[in-house]
Scaffold this motif. Structure first.
Motif, mmCIF file in Angstrom:
data_model
loop_
_atom_site.group_PDB
_atom_site.id
_atom_site.type_symbol
_atom_site.label_atom_id
_atom_site.label_comp_id
_atom_site.label_asym_id
_atom_site.label_seq_id
_atom_site.Cartn_x
_atom_site.Cartn_y
_atom_site.Cartn_z
ATOM 1 N N GLY A 24 86.941 49.191 38.347
ATOM 2 C CA GLY A 24 85.665 48.724 37.794
ATOM 3 C C GLY A 24 84.656 49.840 37.615
ATOM 4 N N ASP A 25 85.027 51.076 37.907
ATOM 5 C CA ASP A 25 84.094 52.197 37.804
ATOM 6 C C ASP A 25 84.022 52.733 36.378
ATOM 7 N N VAL A 26 82.883 53.386 36.074
ATOM 8 C CA VAL A 26 82.764 54.129 34.813
ATOM 9 C C VAL A 26 83.696 55.333 34.905
ATOM 10 N N CYS A 27 84.597 55.448 33.931
ATOM 11 C CA CYS A 27 85.573 56.546 33.979
ATOM 12 C C CYS A 27 85.508 57.425 32.740
ATOM 13 N N GLY A 28 84.468 57.207 31.934
ATOM 14 C CA GLY A 28 84.296 58.030 30.740
ATOM 15 C C GLY A 28 83.272 57.403 29.819
ATOM 16 N N GLU A 29 83.018 58.081 28.724
ATOM 17 C CA GLU A 29 82.128 57.526 27.701
ATOM 18 C C GLU A 29 82.563 58.050 26.337
ATOM 19 N N GLU A 30 82.358 57.215 25.317
ATOM 20 C CA GLU A 30 82.640 57.654 23.942
ATOM 21 C C GLU A 30 81.316 58.019 23.279
ATOM 22 N N VAL A 31 81.332 59.147 22.567
ATOM 23 C CA VAL A 31 80.135 59.616 21.861
ATOM 24 C C VAL A 31 80.108 59.013 20.464
ATOM 25 N N LEU A 32 79.000 58.410 20.113
ATOM 26 C CA LEU A 32 78.800 57.828 18.790
ATOM 27 C C LEU A 32 77.541 58.442 18.184
ATOM 28 N N CYS A 58 78.793 68.288 23.882
ATOM 29 C CA CYS A 58 79.234 69.190 24.956
ATOM 30 C C CYS A 58 78.030 69.738 25.732
ATOM 31 N N ARG A 59 76.968 70.038 25.020
ATOM 32 C CA ARG A 59 75.758 70.527 25.688
ATOM 33 C C ARG A 59 75.200 69.476 26.645
ATOM 34 N N VAL A 69 83.243 62.651 34.626
ATOM 35 C CA VAL A 69 84.291 61.912 33.900
ATOM 36 C C VAL A 69 84.381 62.472 32.491
ATOM 37 N N PRO A 70 85.528 62.353 31.853
ATOM 38 C CA PRO A 70 85.676 62.913 30.500
ATOM 39 C C PRO A 70 84.836 62.172 29.454
ATOM 40 N N MET A 71 84.467 62.916 28.444
ATOM 41 C CA MET A 71 83.664 62.385 27.349
ATOM 42 C C MET A 71 84.502 62.442 26.075
ATOM 43 N N SER A 72 84.602 61.318 25.364
ATOM 44 C CA SER A 72 85.428 61.232 24.148
ATOM 45 C C SER A 72 84.590 61.499 22.902
ATOM 46 N N VAL A 73 85.071 62.405 22.057
ATOM 47 C CA VAL A 73 84.399 62.737 20.794
ATOM 48 C C VAL A 73 85.418 62.587 19.670
ATOM 49 N N ASP A 95 87.412 65.016 25.745
ATOM 50 C CA ASP A 95 88.544 64.225 25.247
ATOM 51 C C ASP A 95 88.367 64.077 23.733
ATOM 52 N N LEU A 96 89.267 64.667 22.967
ATOM 53 C CA LEU A 96 89.167 64.610 21.503
ATOM 54 C C LEU A 96 89.981 63.446 20.975
ATOM 55 N N GLU A 97 89.330 62.566 20.220
ATOM 56 C CA GLU A 97 90.020 61.404 19.649
ATOM 57 C C GLU A 97 90.427 61.718 18.211
ATOM 58 N N ILE A 98 91.715 61.618 17.938
ATOM 59 C CA ILE A 98 92.235 61.812 16.588
ATOM 60 C C ILE A 98 92.908 60.523 16.148
ATOM 61 N N THR A 99 93.079 60.342 14.852
ATOM 62 C CA THR A 99 93.793 59.165 14.340
ATOM 63 C C THR A 99 95.180 59.594 13.885
#
Length: 573
Positions: free
Chosen positions: A347-355, A393-394, A407-411, A442-446
């Protein structure tokens, strides 16, 4: 006129032996004479042949001995003494007669005293044009080159516009309707950029063949250029007819392509315009269809739109947005938002996605759905994407230094960014500038990156060495996911929200989700589901063993300040 002596004729026959003494003009003439593909004869004032080119000998199976000194009236059945005298006197410079030398040809007499006057004063060149059949073939070839696309052999833009104008005139007189379908292949530039233009040309030819093979009678398809095609439907009774055809064509475009060992899928965006309501001339109707196509593309591609007044307004807005988008970075109008990701087990925050959000000075907040597709089409996604990556990143480095969760951050990394030749260097440079440890990125690719699998694997392996994480976003939405996922060095699969929305509404979406989670386990990959909005969706995902989730059920995307407050609140709890 001076009479030509036998001695001077003999000298003229030795033209080759004295060529070295000729002027540059004479040498140029000689070259043209000898290399012409048509029969050329030099006739002196006495009407005798004093020179013949190689093509003439070959075409008539003559020997040079047989033709030299022969009278012109013996060489052609079109000899006209009056016309010949006019040419020789210099009163006319050009004359045409139809006749033959053993077979039908057309001759041209050309008066050129200045070129050869010192060798055969008053001589002329008798030039043979093509036969009637050959001329017809040449005319056909000229017409083909002017009206046919050389790559696909479809009609080109010029031919299409003429055809459409004619059909519009007929439709107006007979009170009929017709439709124009403007087809644009989505992201085709990536095929050219990754696999080369020759490969891209082969793909275009294949797509053109597919489309042409599935057109009904009374329809015509043309290639306007690049990856744009256009279809004309005549005698349209109902608006549903072009819509139905367009849906079929989109399905045909979507069928997987297998070429040189590559399997990939293309999609298309199609705009439909009807006459007379959307335009009564070819240019207006094509513009309307083009505008509708842009609207389809702006709404996510792989779809169709029928032109209406709203389309025109959106078409104008498209270019307005594009113009403002070019200035947005310099003006500092972009802002980052963050959506937390949660571990289902703890149930913990384990990351975030950047929008990203665009704070327009006049129109307020503009969502990514409205401007990202325009940024990708125009190439502006490159500078925008780099700004997002650097700023994210900054901010992440700052949060880690301030004691926020490590935690890792998804971009998201767009396909166009990913295919930049210096993408690995750019990411390394940003990490160094911002002092962010690579394991927190964390880099998100399609799966679209698999359009060039070898290049993709090379880039991904370089990124893995840098130390960043890789997630495969929108997993399951394309045809190539299952084929390539085992080969890609990724850490995580992200279930597309389109499947999550189907939970509780049928077996299809639930079956696909179960399959993706099972696949992830088999490959020892983490699986995250996006777009979770209800308790029912969460319960199903938890039951299936999904690792991570994000969505409005937990939290909407938050501004920097809101997200910091959210994390502090969670920490207190």
């Amino acid at each position: 006129m001076e009479k030509i002596s036998k001695e001077r004729v003999d000298n003229t026959m030795k033209f080759d032996e004295t060529q070295a003494g000729f002027s540059d003009l004479e040498k140029e003439y000689m070259s043209l004479f000898e290399h012409s593909p048509y029969l050329l004869l030099v006739i002196n004032a006495a009407g005798e042949c004093v020179r013949v080119n190689e093509a003439g000998l070959h075409m008539n199976e003559w020997t040079r001995k047989e033709i030299i000194n022969q009278k012109i009236e013996h060489l052609t059945d079109i000899y006209d003494e009056k016309a010949w005298d006019e040419v020789m006197s210099g009163n006319v410079s050009h004359s045409e007669k139809a006749g033959s030398v053993d077979y039908t040809h057309s001759y041209v007499y050309t008066w050129i005293p200045t070129i050869i006057e010192h060798k055969a004063a008053g001589a002329v060149v008798l030039g043979m044009k093509k036969s009637a059949a050959e001329c017809s073939e040449q005319q056909d070839e000229v017409y083909r080159l002017a009206n046919e696309d050389p790559l696909t052999n479809l009609p080109n833009r010029r031919c299409f516009m003429n055809y459409l104008e004619n059909k519009l005139l007929h439709a107006a007189s007979s009170k009929e309707k017709l439709a124009v379908l403007f087809i644009d292949l989505d992201r085709f530039k990536y095929v050219n950029d990754t696999l080369g233009h020759l490969f891209g040309d082969r793909v275009l030819k294949h797509i053109a063949e597919r489309l042409q093979a599935h057109l009904p009678e009374k329809s015509m398809i043309a290639r306007l250029g690049g990856d744009e095609f256009v279809v004309v439907m005549t005698d349209v009774k109902e608006k549903e007819e072009p819509v139905s055809l367009t849906e079929d064509l989109l399905t045909i475009i979507r069928e997987p392509l297998i070429m040189d060992g590559f399997e990939f899928t293309l999609t298309g965006s199609v705009g439909i315009a009807l006459s007379p309501e959307n335009g009564i001339d070819a240019e207006a109707l094509l513009t309307s269809a083009d505008a509708a196509m842009y609207r389809a593309k702006a709404k996510g591609s792989d779809r169709l739109e029928v032109y209406n007044r709203d389309v025109y307004q959106e078409f104008s807005r498209y270019f307005h947005v594009e113009n403002d988008l070019r200035k947005a970075i310099d003006r500092g109008e972009f802002a980052l938002y963050y959506q937390p990701q949660f571990c289902l087990e703890s149930g913990d925050v384990c990351g975030e996605e950047v929008l990203v959000r665009w704070k327009h000075p006049i129109e307020g907040t503009i969502s990514p759905g409205e401007f990202i597709s325009i940024a990708e089409e125009t190439g502006l996604i490159i500078p925008i994407g780099e700004w997002i990556l650097r700023e994210a990143c900054r901010q992440k480095a700052k949060w880690i230094n301030e004691g926020y969760p490590k935690v890792p951050m998804s971009v998201n990394l767009s396909l166009k960014q990913f295919l930049q030749h210096n993408i690995v260097h750019t990411i390394e440079k940003i990490l160094k500038e911002t002092k962010l440890p690579p394991e927190y990125l964390d880099l998100e690719i399609t799966e679209s990156v698999t359009v060039d699998l070898d290049r993709t694997l090379d880039i991904l392996n370089q990124l893995i060495k840098v130390g960043v994480r890789i997630s495969l976003d929108d997993f399951g939405t394309g045809y190539s996911s299952l084929q390539y996922v085992g080969q890609l060095p990724v850490h995580e699969l992200k279930i597309d929200q389109s499947f999550v929305k189907k939970i509780g509404k049928g077996k299809e979406g639930e079956a696909i989700i179960s399959m993706i989670i099972h696949l992830g386990r088999s490959l020892e990959l983490k699986v995250i589901a996006e777009g979770v909005e209800t308790k029912e969706q969460l319960d199903f995902l938890q039951k299936q063993g999904c690792d991570l989730v994000q969505g409005y059920y937990y939290a909407k995307p938050l501004s920097t300040e809101e997200y910091e407050q959210y994390l502090r609140y969670k920490d207190l709890c």
